[in-house]
Write a protein that holds these residues in place. Structure first.
Motif, PDB file in Angstrom:
ATOM      1  N   SER A  17     -14.936   1.893  -9.463  1.00 41.77           N
ATOM      2  CA  SER A  17     -14.224   0.634  -9.660  1.00 41.77           C
ATOM      3  C   SER A  17     -13.100   0.812 -10.666  1.00 41.77           C
ATOM      4  O   SER A  17     -13.208   1.612 -11.593  1.00 41.77           O
ATOM      5  CB  SER A  17     -15.211  -0.417 -10.156  1.00 41.77           C
ATOM      6  OG  SER A  17     -14.541  -1.600 -10.494  1.00 41.77           O
ATOM      7  N   SER A  18     -12.033   0.033 -10.496  1.00 45.31           N
ATOM      8  CA  SER A  18     -10.914   0.139 -11.421  1.00 45.31           C
ATOM      9  C   SER A  18     -10.837  -1.031 -12.389  1.00 45.31           C
ATOM     10  O   SER A  18     -10.243  -0.907 -13.447  1.00 45.31           O
ATOM     11  CB  SER A  18      -9.600   0.198 -10.651  1.00 45.31           C
ATOM     12  OG  SER A  18      -9.272  -1.088 -10.160  1.00 45.31           O
ATOM     13  N   GLY A  19     -11.346  -2.179 -12.001  1.00 41.23           N
ATOM     14  CA  GLY A  19     -11.195  -3.373 -12.819  1.00 41.23           C
ATOM     15  C   GLY A  19      -9.867  -4.065 -12.590  1.00 41.23           C
ATOM     16  O   GLY A  19      -9.644  -5.157 -13.066  1.00 41.23           O
ATOM     17  N   GLY A  20      -8.933  -3.428 -11.873  1.00 42.13           N
ATOM     18  CA  GLY A  20      -7.679  -4.052 -11.465  1.00 42.13           C
ATOM     19  C   GLY A  20      -6.512  -3.923 -12.416  1.00 42.13           C
ATOM     20  O   GLY A  20      -5.369  -4.081 -12.012  1.00 42.13           O
ATOM     21  N   ALA A  21      -6.733  -3.669 -13.695  1.00 45.78           N
ATOM     22  CA  ALA A  21      -5.633  -3.618 -14.661  1.00 45.78           C
ATOM     23  C   ALA A  21      -4.687  -2.447 -14.432  1.00 45.78           C
ATOM     24  O   ALA A  21      -3.543  -2.482 -14.868  1.00 45.78           O
ATOM     25  CB  ALA A  21      -6.190  -3.565 -16.088  1.00 45.78           C
ATOM     26  N   ASP A  22      -5.141  -1.411 -13.750  1.00 51.56           N
ATOM     27  CA  ASP A  22      -4.321  -0.221 -13.526  1.00 51.56           C
ATOM     28  C   ASP A  22      -3.596  -0.234 -12.181  1.00 51.56           C
ATOM     29  O   ASP A  22      -3.029   0.771 -11.772  1.00 51.56           O
ATOM     30  CB  ASP A  22      -5.173   1.039 -13.652  1.00 51.56           C
ATOM     31  CG  ASP A  22      -6.368   1.034 -12.708  1.00 51.56           C
ATOM     32  OD1 ASP A  22      -6.514   0.082 -11.918  1.00 51.56           O
ATOM     33  OD2 ASP A  22      -7.170   1.981 -12.773  1.00 51.56           O
ATOM     34  N   GLY A  23      -3.628  -1.368 -11.470  1.00 48.13           N
ATOM     35  CA  GLY A  23      -2.939  -1.468 -10.188  1.00 48.13           C
ATOM     36  C   GLY A  23      -3.774  -1.054  -9.000  1.00 48.13           C
ATOM     37  O   GLY A  23      -3.309  -1.131  -7.864  1.00 48.13           O
TER      38      GLY A  23
ATOM     39  N   ASN B 238     -21.122   2.479   2.356  1.00 46.91           N
ATOM     40  CA  ASN B 238     -22.424   2.776   1.748  1.00 46.91           C
ATOM     41  C   ASN B 238     -22.793   1.790   0.638  1.00 46.91           C
ATOM     42  O   ASN B 238     -23.792   1.965  -0.045  1.00 46.91           O
ATOM     43  CB  ASN B 238     -22.460   4.214   1.208  1.00 46.91           C
ATOM     44  CG  ASN B 238     -21.478   4.434   0.070  1.00 46.91           C
ATOM     45  OD1 ASN B 238     -20.703   3.547  -0.289  1.00 46.91           O
ATOM     46  ND2 ASN B 238     -21.485   5.638  -0.482  1.00 46.91           N
ATOM     47  N   GLY B 239     -21.963   0.751   0.440  1.00 49.48           N
ATOM     48  CA  GLY B 239     -22.228  -0.269  -0.565  1.00 49.48           C
ATOM     49  C   GLY B 239     -21.678   0.048  -1.946  1.00 49.48           C
ATOM     50  O   GLY B 239     -21.733  -0.794  -2.838  1.00 49.48           O
ATOM     51  N   ALA B 240     -21.124   1.228  -2.134  1.00 51.22           N
ATOM     52  CA  ALA B 240     -20.550   1.612  -3.425  1.00 51.22           C
ATOM     53  C   ALA B 240     -19.153   1.005  -3.574  1.00 51.22           C
ATOM     54  O   ALA B 240     -18.460   0.774  -2.589  1.00 51.22           O
ATOM     55  CB  ALA B 240     -20.462   3.132  -3.534  1.00 51.22           C
ATOM     56  N   THR B 241     -18.746   0.753  -4.819  1.00 54.57           N
ATOM     57  CA  THR B 241     -17.407   0.239  -5.076  1.00 54.57           C
ATOM     58  C   THR B 241     -16.451   1.408  -5.274  1.00 54.57           C
ATOM     59  O   THR B 241     -16.689   2.291  -6.105  1.00 54.57           O
ATOM     60  CB  THR B 241     -17.388  -0.659  -6.320  1.00 54.57           C
ATOM     61  OG1 THR B 241     -18.267  -1.762  -6.094  1.00 54.57           O
ATOM     62  CG2 THR B 241     -15.988  -1.189  -6.585  1.00 54.57           C
ATOM     63  N   TYR B 242     -15.395   1.412  -4.492  1.00 54.57           N
ATOM     64  CA  TYR B 242     -14.302   2.379  -4.603  1.00 54.57           C
ATOM     65  C   TYR B 242     -13.067   1.593  -5.025  1.00 54.57           C
ATOM     66  O   TYR B 242     -13.064   0.359  -5.033  1.00 54.57           O
ATOM     67  CB  TYR B 242     -14.027   3.042  -3.246  1.00 54.57           C
ATOM     68  CG  TYR B 242     -14.968   4.157  -2.882  1.00 54.57           C
ATOM     69  CD1 TYR B 242     -14.497   5.452  -2.710  1.00 54.57           C
ATOM     70  CD2 TYR B 242     -16.326   3.928  -2.693  1.00 54.57           C
ATOM     71  CE1 TYR B 242     -15.345   6.498  -2.355  1.00 54.57           C
ATOM     72  CE2 TYR B 242     -17.185   4.959  -2.352  1.00 54.57           C
ATOM     73  CZ  TYR B 242     -16.690   6.240  -2.184  1.00 54.57           C
ATOM     74  OH  TYR B 242     -17.523   7.267  -1.847  1.00 54.57           O
ATOM     75  N   SER B 243     -11.994   2.282  -5.348  1.00 55.89           N
ATOM     76  CA  SER B 243     -10.723   1.628  -5.618  1.00 55.89           C
ATOM     77  C   SER B 243      -9.608   2.446  -4.977  1.00 55.89           C
ATOM     78  O   SER B 243      -9.754   3.650  -4.759  1.00 55.89           O
ATOM     79  CB  SER B 243     -10.500   1.466  -7.123  1.00 55.89           C
ATOM     80  OG  SER B 243     -10.565   2.697  -7.787  1.00 55.89           O
ATOM     81  N   TYR B 244      -8.519   1.758  -4.651  1.00 58.54           N
ATOM     82  CA  TYR B 244      -7.387   2.437  -4.030  1.00 58.54           C
ATOM     83  C   TYR B 244      -6.084   1.829  -4.518  1.00 58.54           C
ATOM     84  O   TYR B 244      -6.034   0.692  -4.987  1.00 58.54           O
ATOM     85  CB  TYR B 244      -7.465   2.369  -2.494  1.00 58.54           C
ATOM     86  CG  TYR B 244      -7.289   0.990  -1.924  1.00 58.54           C
ATOM     87  CD1 TYR B 244      -6.016   0.489  -1.625  1.00 58.54           C
ATOM     88  CD2 TYR B 244      -8.379   0.166  -1.673  1.00 58.54           C
ATOM     89  CE1 TYR B 244      -5.847  -0.785  -1.102  1.00 58.54           C
ATOM     90  CE2 TYR B 244      -8.218  -1.097  -1.143  1.00 58.54           C
ATOM     91  CZ  TYR B 244      -6.949  -1.564  -0.860  1.00 58.54           C
ATOM     92  OH  TYR B 244      -6.779  -2.839  -0.347  1.00 58.54           O
ATOM     93  N   LYS B 245      -5.023   2.622  -4.389  1.00 58.89           N
ATOM     94  CA  LYS B 245      -3.694   2.174  -4.769  1.00 58.89           C
ATOM     95  C   LYS B 245      -2.676   2.806  -3.829  1.00 58.89           C
ATOM     96  O   LYS B 245      -2.707   4.015  -3.600  1.00 58.89           O
ATOM     97  CB  LYS B 245      -3.390   2.591  -6.209  1.00 58.89           C
ATOM     98  CG  LYS B 245      -2.033   2.144  -6.705  1.00 58.89           C
ATOM     99  CD  LYS B 245      -1.849   2.562  -8.158  1.00 58.89           C
ATOM    100  CE  LYS B 245      -0.521   2.124  -8.717  1.00 58.89           C
ATOM    101  NZ  LYS B 245      -0.376   2.529 -10.121  1.00 58.89           N
ATOM    102  N   TYR B 246      -1.812   1.959  -3.275  1.00 55.89           N
ATOM    103  CA  TYR B 246      -0.715   2.431  -2.436  1.00 55.89           C
ATOM    104  C   TYR B 246       0.555   2.536  -3.265  1.00 55.89           C
ATOM    105  O   TYR B 246       0.814   1.711  -4.144  1.00 55.89           O
ATOM    106  CB  TYR B 246      -0.437   1.437  -1.306  1.00 55.89           C
ATOM    107  CG  TYR B 246      -1.386   1.532  -0.143  1.00 55.89           C
ATOM    108  CD1 TYR B 246      -1.164   2.446   0.876  1.00 55.89           C
ATOM    109  CD2 TYR B 246      -2.482   0.685  -0.045  1.00 55.89           C
ATOM    110  CE1 TYR B 246      -2.020   2.524   1.965  1.00 55.89           C
ATOM    111  CE2 TYR B 246      -3.342   0.748   1.044  1.00 55.89           C
ATOM    112  CZ  TYR B 246      -3.100   1.675   2.041  1.00 55.89           C
ATOM    113  OH  TYR B 246      -3.936   1.750   3.110  1.00 55.89           O
ATOM    114  N   THR B 247       1.367   3.543  -2.971  1.00 54.92           N
ATOM    115  CA  THR B 247       2.731   3.635  -3.485  1.00 54.92           C
ATOM    116  C   THR B 247       3.626   3.948  -2.291  1.00 54.92           C
ATOM    117  O   THR B 247       3.147   4.331  -1.225  1.00 54.92           O
ATOM    118  CB  THR B 247       2.871   4.724  -4.566  1.00 54.92           C
ATOM    119  OG1 THR B 247       2.416   5.970  -4.040  1.00 54.92           O
ATOM    120  CG2 THR B 247       2.085   4.367  -5.823  1.00 54.92           C
ATOM    121  N   GLY B 248       4.910   3.783  -2.482  1.00 52.51           N
ATOM    122  CA  GLY B 248       5.849   4.007  -1.384  1.00 52.51           C
ATOM    123  C   GLY B 248       5.968   2.765  -0.523  1.00 52.51           C
ATOM    124  O   GLY B 248       5.594   1.666  -0.927  1.00 52.51           O
ATOM    125  N   GLY B 249       6.511   2.941   0.672  1.00 56.56           N
ATOM    126  CA  GLY B 249       6.778   1.793   1.530  1.00 56.56           C
ATOM    127  C   GLY B 249       8.029   1.078   1.080  1.00 56.56           C
ATOM    128  O   GLY B 249       8.851   1.620   0.334  1.00 56.56           O
TER     129      GLY B 249
END
Length: 133
Positions: free
Chosen positions: A15-21, A29-40
């Motif tokens: 998890s990121s908590g959201g403050a880092d984008g 599997n029920g686990a929390t992951y985080s992702y961030k897109y750049t570009g576009g």
């Protein structure tokens, strides 16, 4: 045909908590992951394409840990002007947008974590807009 649009996706298995984008998401599997897109078009993975400007290619690359690969891309709502195919290796996918009509479609990149044996959905937006005058 406009030049390809490049989008990068970074996936983390915590998890990121959201403050880092980063955006938190539940994996299969029920686990929390985080992702961030750049570009576009906006440096957040969202893409705008001009209707009538020709077919556009959107290259999506999942970076970071080599255990991540792109195994599917879905479009919501379903729209026949959007398709995808593998981009030469499991970390790259190419979305093809014919840009024939105005549309706003969420594309969800399904990333597989080969270590945890789960999938992680990651989803920005493609917008086909009317050309400005």
């Amino acid at each position: 045909m406009p030049g390809p649009v490049n989008v990068s996706l970074d996936v983390r298995n915590f998890s990121s908590g959201g403050a880092d984008g980063y955006t938190d998401v539940l994996a299969s599997n029920g686990a929390t992951y985080s992702y961030k897109y750049t570009g576009g078009s906006d440096n957040h993975g969202n893409v705008q394409v001009t209707v009538g400007g020709g077919q556009a290619a959107i290259n999506v690359t999942v970076g970071g840990d080599p255990r991540y690969s792109i195994t599917n891309i879905t479009f919501n709502p379903t729209d026949s002007q959007f398709t995808w195919h593998a981009g030469g290796n499991a970390r790259v996918a190419v979305i093809i947008d014919t840009a024939a009509t105005v549309a706003s479609v969420k594309y969800t990149v399904i990333v597989t974590d080969s270590t945890a044996h789960c999938t992680v959905p990651c989803d920005p937006i493609i917008q086909n807009k009317v050309p400005s005058k």
